[in-house]
Scaffold this motif. Structure first.
Motif, PDB file in Angstrom:
ATOM      1  N   LEU A 187       0.922  -1.115   0.274  1.00 53.44           N
ATOM      2  CA  LEU A 187       0.294   0.032   0.066  1.00 53.44           C
ATOM      3  C   LEU A 187       0.605   1.257   0.187  1.00 53.44           C
ATOM      4  O   LEU A 187       0.411   2.293  -0.847  1.00 53.44           O
ATOM      5  N   GLN A 188       2.098   1.257   0.383  1.00 46.69           N
ATOM      6  CA  GLN A 188       2.906   2.383   0.392  1.00 46.69           C
ATOM      7  C   GLN A 188       3.847   2.505  -0.536  1.00 46.69           C
ATOM      8  O   GLN A 188       3.294   3.695  -1.225  1.00 46.69           O
ATOM      9  N   ALA A 189       3.565   1.412  -1.282  1.00 44.59           N
ATOM     10  CA  ALA A 189       4.705   1.448  -2.340  1.00 44.59           C
ATOM     11  C   ALA A 189       3.647   2.281  -3.464  1.00 44.59           C
ATOM     12  O   ALA A 189       3.456   3.224  -3.951  1.00 44.59           O
ATOM     13  N   GLU A 190       2.090   2.003  -3.319  1.00 43.66           N
ATOM     14  CA  GLU A 190       0.766   2.138  -4.486  1.00 43.66           C
ATOM     15  C   GLU A 190       0.844   3.586  -4.340  1.00 43.66           C
ATOM     16  O   GLU A 190       0.645   4.617  -5.389  1.00 43.66           O
ATOM     17  N   VAL A 191       0.699   4.357  -2.795  1.00 44.89           N
ATOM     18  CA  VAL A 191       0.419   5.529  -2.685  1.00 44.89           C
ATOM     19  C   VAL A 191       1.489   6.113  -3.089  1.00 44.89           C
ATOM     20  O   VAL A 191       1.323   7.494  -3.638  1.00 44.89           O
ATOM     21  N   GLN A 192       2.513   5.823  -2.656  1.00 44.72           N
ATOM     22  CA  GLN A 192       3.677   6.924  -3.255  1.00 44.72           C
ATOM     23  C   GLN A 192       4.005   6.992  -4.932  1.00 44.72           C
ATOM     24  O   GLN A 192       4.223   8.001  -5.704  1.00 44.72           O
ATOM     25  N   ARG A 193       3.671   6.197  -5.175  1.00 38.93           N
ATOM     26  CA  ARG A 193       3.773   6.030  -7.056  1.00 38.93           C
ATOM     27  C   ARG A 193       2.005   6.621  -7.504  1.00 38.93           C
ATOM     28  O   ARG A 193       2.136   8.586  -8.587  1.00 38.93           O
ATOM     29  N   MET A 194       0.859   6.894  -6.893  1.00 39.37           N
ATOM     30  CA  MET A 194       0.326   7.782  -6.834  1.00 39.37           C
ATOM     31  C   MET A 194       0.213   9.075  -6.461  1.00 39.37           C
ATOM     32  O   MET A 194       0.056  10.574  -7.176  1.00 39.37           O
ATOM     33  N   ALA A 195       1.240   9.572  -5.274  1.00 41.06           N
ATOM     34  CA  ALA A 195       1.626  10.974  -5.275  1.00 41.06           C
ATOM     35  C   ALA A 195       2.492  11.123  -6.418  1.00 41.06           C
ATOM     36  O   ALA A 195       2.207  12.296  -6.436  1.00 41.06           O
ATOM     37  N   ALA A 196       3.365  10.900  -6.330  1.00 38.23           N
ATOM     38  CA  ALA A 196       3.928  10.446  -7.747  1.00 38.23           C
ATOM     39  C   ALA A 196       3.894  11.647  -8.510  1.00 38.23           C
ATOM     40  O   ALA A 196       3.770  12.342  -9.209  1.00 38.23           O
ATOM     41  N   ILE A 197       2.391  10.478  -9.707  1.00 36.82           N
ATOM     42  CA  ILE A 197       2.008  11.324 -10.377  1.00 36.82           C
ATOM     43  C   ILE A 197       0.787  12.500  -9.934  1.00 36.82           C
ATOM     44  O   ILE A 197       1.164  13.226 -10.750  1.00 36.82           O
ATOM     45  N   LEU A 198       0.421  12.732  -8.978  1.00 50.25           N
ATOM     46  CA  LEU A 198      -0.257  13.933  -8.258  1.00 50.25           C
ATOM     47  C   LEU A 198       1.179  14.964  -8.516  1.00 50.25           C
ATOM     48  O   LEU A 198       0.740  16.119  -9.592  1.00 50.25           O
ATOM     49  N   LEU A 199       1.699  14.762  -7.926  1.00 52.17           N
ATOM     50  CA  LEU A 199       2.551  16.082  -8.194  1.00 52.17           C
ATOM     51  C   LEU A 199       3.377  16.270  -9.660  1.00 52.17           C
ATOM     52  O   LEU A 199       3.837  18.198  -9.733  1.00 52.17           O
ATOM     53  N   GLY A 200       3.790  15.738  -9.566  1.00 50.13           N
ATOM     54  CA  GLY A 200       4.018  15.618 -11.303  1.00 50.13           C
ATOM     55  C   GLY A 200       2.863  15.776 -12.115  1.00 50.13           C
ATOM     56  O   GLY A 200       3.345  17.257 -13.598  1.00 50.13           O
ATOM     57  N   LEU A 201       1.878  16.176 -11.794  1.00 52.84           N
ATOM     58  CA  LEU A 201       0.951  16.967 -12.700  1.00 52.84           C
ATOM     59  C   LEU A 201       0.771  18.087 -11.939  1.00 52.84           C
ATOM     60  O   LEU A 201      -0.589  19.236 -12.665  1.00 52.84           O
ATOM     61  N   GLY A 202       1.272  18.343 -11.364  1.00 52.93           N
ATOM     62  CA  GLY A 202       1.253  20.640 -10.846  1.00 52.93           C
ATOM     63  C   GLY A 202       0.559  20.238  -9.179  1.00 52.93           C
ATOM     64  O   GLY A 202       0.963  21.344  -8.348  1.00 52.93           O
ATOM     65  N   VAL A 203      -0.026  19.154  -8.619  1.00 53.06           N
ATOM     66  CA  VAL A 203      -0.767  19.257  -7.575  1.00 53.06           C
ATOM     67  C   VAL A 203       0.526  19.870  -6.377  1.00 53.06           C
ATOM     68  O   VAL A 203       1.583  19.318  -5.906  1.00 53.06           O
TER      69      VAL A 203
END
Ligand code: ATP
Ligand code: MG
Length: 630
Positions: free
Chosen positions: A89-105
């Motif tokens: 779960l920690q790995a998946e959440v970090q992937r999602m977090a990285a995507i969101l950061l990449g989208l400018g969030v």
């Protein structure tokens, strides 16, 4: 210390009590103050302390139980079942977090989540919390107009969505509704992150729509640290379910919420690390936020996220999950139990439910026949609890983690620690201290940790809506009627706007409903007040018979109607007798199972039924329309 002492302490020595509870969560830096109530009714809990919801829900448990289940995803719609450990779960959440950061969030930006019950929805919520973004989950059952108004209000930078949901095997496409909502909204998101389940092909807006699977591949090894935010930093906005009027964006903090949930898991829901929690709600509702995602995970428990109906493939599906995953606490709603009640009761006995400590029910009044049926069927304790989107966790219940108090049928229990619950006279604001006096259920400020901070973007609406309805007092109104018996048990009698005034007599629609339901051949009933030239208002009842086979013609229906009226007359008196009792096969409800009394009333009065995007079954209102000739 008994419960009464602990309760008193939580009110009278508020700061000491909550400072102790605060130790249940991780603080990166300690709070400087427990409660700052210098600007009522705005309460600041644990100000100056820094923490992170995602850290408390996920990272904190990776050390001790990284390979233990955290998120158990089960879909009887797509036949998927997948267990994510805390590390996964920690790995998946970090992937999602990285995507969101990449989208400018960035910290403080809003991310709107419009998704079915899939694991990625939980990843998205936790990823937002991780980076300090504010999520706003919009229930997947909402259509474009409601979604558009929420997009406009929350002004999200990014929207996370999916191609489709699925209900009873039927694909429900989300993307066209989302596209239409964005078109209708004045605010436009910078990006839309699409989880493609392969259920419904969709059009892609070039430059705006992004594919989750593709971006995830790029961030497989992502390490995104938790952003330490102030305890008062908003964690999310959640719009109330909308049984009454324009939805309000309930804004929740971070630190107070983490503490409130951790404490409730211990004292109310009896959850321990390594155990499994199963809430049958949806992430679009407050129960989903507090008791599918954050509460159980903060407690170090595995949580089951279930996509599907309670009766597919058969009415034993929930209980099979309890057996399989050794569920210790389960949370559902009376409406779901009533669905099961129409099925073969042997399903309740088919599985080993010995792991289950209790079934918690909330969301609407728990009527005695429903409570009895499920308690006997399961042979496990049933615990009612009363609260609101606004409070985020229970106001009234039996805190079994503190005392083994008996429950009383029809009562959700006593005031929970931290909630200074009072019954007030609606006209004078006077406190009703005696037993069995009926008043408005109100909460003296400050609201305890975890409750709403304000209405998103509208402090004035927060104050005016919730704190100014009782004359002469700044006090929080729940807008529910209640009484308290001599033992301190509350009984909720209905919403303050569900009261009808028949020739000067004030009647709670709920009391009439209770009475009608006691007829052995009534499964469910809704009572509303309808404008009447003579009496001001009259009560109209719409009932679902258990067995309608005898209602072959008008005469049979009239005879049955007379029988039902007689029950009300005997129990409540002639004044409470509805003008008519009409029979239908289904009642109009929201997808979360709440009766749409406001819509029924509008139809009876020949008015527009208003916003019906949350309605479960539109034909239900049509039946009523035909009966009243509208
Ligand atoms: P809106 O505020 O938008 O009109 P809503 O009030 O239906 O919608 P929720 O916050 O989900 O939205 O529901 C809280 C309300 O549900 C309570 O105020 C109360 O009327 C009812 N309720 C919740 N739990 C119980 C319970 N255990 N017993 C009786 N009523 C309950
Ligand atoms: Mg409400």
């Amino acid at each position: 210390m008994g419960f009464a002492d602990i309760y008193r302490r939580s009110i009278e020595q508020r700061d000491e009590f909550w400072a102790e509870q605060a130790q249940l969560v991780h603080w990166e830096s300690a709070p400087k103050q427990v409660c700052d109530y210098s600007r009522p009714p705005f309460a600041k809990w644990f100000a100056g302390g820094t923490t992170n919801l995602c850290y408390n829900a996920v990272d904190r448990h990776v050390g001790a139980q990284g390979d233990k289940p955290a998120l158990i995803y089960v879909s009887t719609e797509t036949q998927q079942e997948r267990v994510y450990t805390f590390s996964e779960l920690q790995a998946e959440v970090q992937r999602m977090a990285a995507i969101l950061l990449g989208l400018g969030v960035k910290k403080g930006d809003r991310v709107l989540i419009y998704m079915p019950m899939i694991a990625e929805a939980a990843f998205a919520m936790l990823a937002c919390a991780r980076i300090g973004a504010i999520h706003s989950v919009v229930f997947g059952g909402f259509a474009s107009v409601s979604l558009a108004s929420r997009i406009e209000d929350a002004t999200p930078k990014v929207i996370v969505s999916a191609d489709a949901g699925s209900r009873a095997g039927k694909v429900v496409a989300y993307k066209p509704l989302l596209d239409e909502a964005i078109r209708l909204s004045k605010h436009k998101p910078q990006a839309v992150l699409m989880v493609d389940r392969g259920l419904a092909p969709f059009d892609k807006a070039e430059g705006r729509d992004q594919d989750y699977a593709t971006l995830r591949e790029r961030h497989l090894q992502a390490k995104v640290p938790c952003e330490w935010v102030d305890a008062t930093h908003p964690s999310y906005i959640l719009y109330t379910s909308g049984t009454t009027g324009r939805p309000k964006g309930v804004q929740r903090d971070t630190g107070g919420y983490a503490v409130a949930l951790a404490a409730s898991m211990k004292h109310i829901f009896l959850g321990k690390p390594g155990e499994t929690y199963f809430s049958t709600s949806d992430i679009g509702w407050v129960v989903g936020h507090s008791y599918i995602v954050y509460g159980p995970l903060i407690a170090g428990m595995a949580t089951i996220m279930y996509e599907g109906l309670p009766i597919r493939p058969d009415a034993g599906i929930w209980w099979s999950l309890v057996e399989k995953y050794k569920v210790t606490s389960m949370f559902s709603a009376p409406t779901a139990v009533r669905v099961l009640k129409k099925q073969d009761p042997s399903f309740l006995k088919k599985y080993d439910l010995s792991s289950l400590r209790a079934l918690f029910l909330a969301g609407e009044p728990l009527d005695e026949p429903t409570a009895q049926w499920i308690a006997e069927g399961l042979g496990r304790p049933i615990v009612d609890n009363y609260w609101q989107t606004e409070t985020g966790w229970p106001i009234l219940t039996i805190c079994n983690g503190i005392e083994k108090a008996p429950s009383k049928f029809g009562s959700p229990g006593k005031a929970v620690y931290g909630f200074d619950v009072k019954l007030l006279d609606e006209n004078t604001g006077e406190e009703l201290k005696g037993a069995n006096q009926k008043g408005v259920v109100a909460i003296e400020g400050p609201l305890p940790p975890g409750c709403m901070q304000t209405v998103w973007g509208d402090d004035e609406r927060f104050v005016n809506t919730y704190w100014k309805s009782i004359p002469g007092k700044l006090v929080y109104s729940t807008f529910d009627w209640g009484i308290r018996d001599e033992d301190g048990y509350f009984f909720i009698l209905g919403r303050t706007d569900d009261v009808i005034n028949v020739a000067g007599h004030r009647l709670g629609t709920r009391e009439i409903e209770e009475s009608i339901s006691s007829h052995p051949n009534i499964a469910e009933v809704a009572v509303v007040g309808v404008a009447d030239q003579l009496k001001g208002q009259v009560a109209m009842a719409f009932a679902v018979p258990k067995d309608a086979s005898g209602l072959v013609d008008e005469a049979a229906k009239l005879k049955f109607e007379g029988e039902v009226m007689k029950v009300v007359e005997q129990q409540l008196g002639a004044v409470a007798r509805p003008a008519r009792v009409r029979f239908v096969t289904v009642l109009p409800k929201t997808r979360s199972g709440k009766l749409l009394r406001r819509a029924i009333q509008a139809v009876c009065e020949g008015r527009d039924a208003g916003d019906l995007t949350t309605i479960e079954d539109p034909t239900a209102l049509q039946q009523i329309r035909e009966l009243v000739g509208g």
